[in-house]
Scaffold this motif. Structure first.
Motif, PDB file in Angstrom:
ATOM      1  N   TYR A  83     -46.942 -74.687  75.740  1.00  0.00           N
ATOM      2  CA  TYR A  83     -46.387 -74.151  76.980  1.00  0.00           C
ATOM      3  C   TYR A  83     -45.898 -72.713  76.763  1.00  0.00           C
ATOM      4  N   PRO A  84     -45.956 -71.888  77.816  1.00  0.00           N
ATOM      5  CA  PRO A  84     -45.414 -70.527  77.687  1.00  0.00           C
ATOM      6  C   PRO A  84     -43.889 -70.553  77.664  1.00  0.00           C
ATOM      7  N   ASP A  85     -43.292 -69.494  77.113  1.00  0.00           N
ATOM      8  CA  ASP A  85     -41.836 -69.393  77.156  1.00  0.00           C
ATOM      9  C   ASP A  85     -41.418 -69.093  78.600  1.00  0.00           C
ATOM     10  N   PRO A  86     -40.149 -69.291  78.943  1.00  0.00           N
ATOM     11  CA  PRO A  86     -39.723 -69.123  80.349  1.00  0.00           C
ATOM     12  C   PRO A  86     -40.058 -67.755  80.940  1.00  0.00           C
ATOM     13  N   LYS A 146     -48.450 -65.216  73.660  1.00  0.00           N
ATOM     14  CA  LYS A 146     -49.225 -65.945  72.652  1.00  0.00           C
ATOM     15  C   LYS A 146     -49.904 -64.972  71.687  1.00  0.00           C
ATOM     16  N   ALA A 160     -42.545 -65.636  80.096  1.00  0.00           N
ATOM     17  CA  ALA A 160     -43.980 -65.527  80.353  1.00  0.00           C
ATOM     18  C   ALA A 160     -44.392 -66.418  81.517  1.00  0.00           C
ATOM     19  N   GLU A 161     -43.786 -67.586  81.615  1.00  0.00           N
ATOM     20  CA  GLU A 161     -44.122 -68.491  82.718  1.00  0.00           C
ATOM     21  C   GLU A 161     -43.696 -67.890  84.059  1.00  0.00           C
ATOM     22  N   ARG A 162     -42.553 -67.207  84.081  1.00  0.00           N
ATOM     23  CA  ARG A 162     -42.088 -66.574  85.321  1.00  0.00           C
ATOM     24  C   ARG A 162     -43.044 -65.464  85.742  1.00  0.00           C
ATOM     25  N   LEU A 184     -46.128 -65.307  85.087  1.00  0.00           N
ATOM     26  CA  LEU A 184     -47.340 -65.980  85.545  1.00  0.00           C
ATOM     27  C   LEU A 184     -47.188 -66.444  86.986  1.00  0.00           C
ATOM     28  N   LEU A 185     -46.030 -67.001  87.325  1.00  0.00           N
ATOM     29  CA  LEU A 185     -45.780 -67.449  88.696  1.00  0.00           C
ATOM     30  C   LEU A 185     -45.764 -66.277  89.663  1.00  0.00           C
ATOM     31  N   VAL A 208     -53.174 -75.099  79.911  1.00  0.00           N
ATOM     32  CA  VAL A 208     -52.271 -74.191  79.185  1.00  0.00           C
ATOM     33  C   VAL A 208     -52.925 -72.851  78.849  1.00  0.00           C
TER      34      VAL A 208
END
Length: 317
Positions: A185-188, A33, A190-192, A194-195, A58
């Motif tokens: 939402y984050p892009d895939p 972001k 960035a989301e990964r 984060l997880l 978010v």
């Protein structure tokens, strides 16, 4: 005909390096972001306030907390609810029997960064109390005026209007916010990340302070001093006229909003390391400054598309 623009020199001194380190640290916390982070920092440098419109979960609170920690500023968060009173924000005087006098107990608004979470869940009276403090940078209670800290930066979050229990901010109050951003939402990728990291709450708590209140005040003064040439001011006026005459809009930018556009453009230019404002700086902040200020005649239209057309169709002097 578009006039040629001479490239501006980079800003001297140590503030540029400090600011670059701060932005890098924020990028490591709020993943993917970068644009929204820079708009938030530009809002702070321009002495404005930020409105984040998005659904819960978010990263709105994380952004506010990380920004405060990175800048070395005192941070407080208030959850706005229907029963929140103005005094819960601004403070209240309590009788001290031992001293036979009233003592003022400061509310959370006496902080350098205040997160007003879900501001549109509070009553208009409480919203108005906060917005008055934002505008005047002071609180009046019991006949005494008390100044707020400097810098004073409010980050308010607003849920979508369709959510239950919301009370939308009127246009005149929305105008008190310099910029509006949406995180989404984050892009895939960035989301990964984060997880895999388990979230960012622990990371935020351990962030070092890379700036300070005095450093930020000095930067704000430097932003105020950035040069805006005559043709640049002509461009601002052309954009304002375009919003006032556009068929899709019920109202255009006011003179106060035009001054806000200049301040935000100066801050964006400062982030780019320039000592003068260019048209591209205006274009970078224009959507975030206008989206919450310009009401559409047809609510089903997309205000961002309207703003894109205005930028595309307005000539640069």
């Amino acid at each position: 005909m578009t006039a040629a623009v001479t490239a501006a020199p980079t800003l001297p001194g140590h503030h540029g390096a400090l600011l670059g380190a701060a932005l890098s640290q924020l990028d490591s916390v709020i993943l993917g972001k970068g644009g929204q982070i820079r708009l938030a920092v530009a809002c702070l440098l321009a002495r404005g306030h930020l409105l984040i419109e998005d659904q819960p979960g978010v990263g709105k609170t994380t952004l506010a907390h990380a920004l405060a920690r990175t800048c070395g500023l005192h941070f407080r968060r208030v959850q706005f609810t229907a029963d929140l009173l103005p005094a819960d924000l601004t403070g209240v005087s309590v009788w001290d029997a031992a001293a036979s006098t009233f003592r003022f107990h400061e509310g959370p608004v006496f902080s350098e960064v205040l997160l007003a979470d879900e501001i549109n869940r509070a009553t208009p009276r409480t919203q108005g109390a906060l917005l008055e403090a934002m505008e005047e940078h002071q609180v009046s209670e019991g006949g005494v005026t008390r100044p707020l800290p400097e810098p004073f930066f409010v980050i308010a979050t607003q849920n979508p209007a369709a959510f239950v229990g919301t009370s939308p901010l009127p246009e005149a109050q929305l105008d008190r916010f310099l910029l509006t951003v949406t995180l989404g939402y984050p892009d895939p990728g960035a989301e990964r990340r984060l997880l895999e990291s388990g979230g960012r709450s622990q990371t935020v708590r351990g962030l070092p302070a890379l700036l300070s209140a005095p450093a930020l005040l000095a930067m704000q003064a430097e932003v105020d001093a950035l040069h805006a040439a005559g043709p640049l001011l002509d461009y601002l006026q052309l954009l304002a006229r375009a919003t006032r005459e556009h068929a899709a809009l019920r109202a255009g930018l006011s003179p106060r909003a035009l001054l806000a556009l200049l301040a935000a453009s100066r801050a964006w230019a400062y982030l780019q390391g320039r000592s003068m404002v260019l048209p591209e700086d205006v274009q970078a902040v224009f959507p975030a400054l206008c989206a919450h200020r310009l009401p559409l005649r047809d609510p089903s239209q997309d205000v961002q598309r309207v703003l894109e057309r205005i930028l595309a169709e307005t000539p640069i002097p």
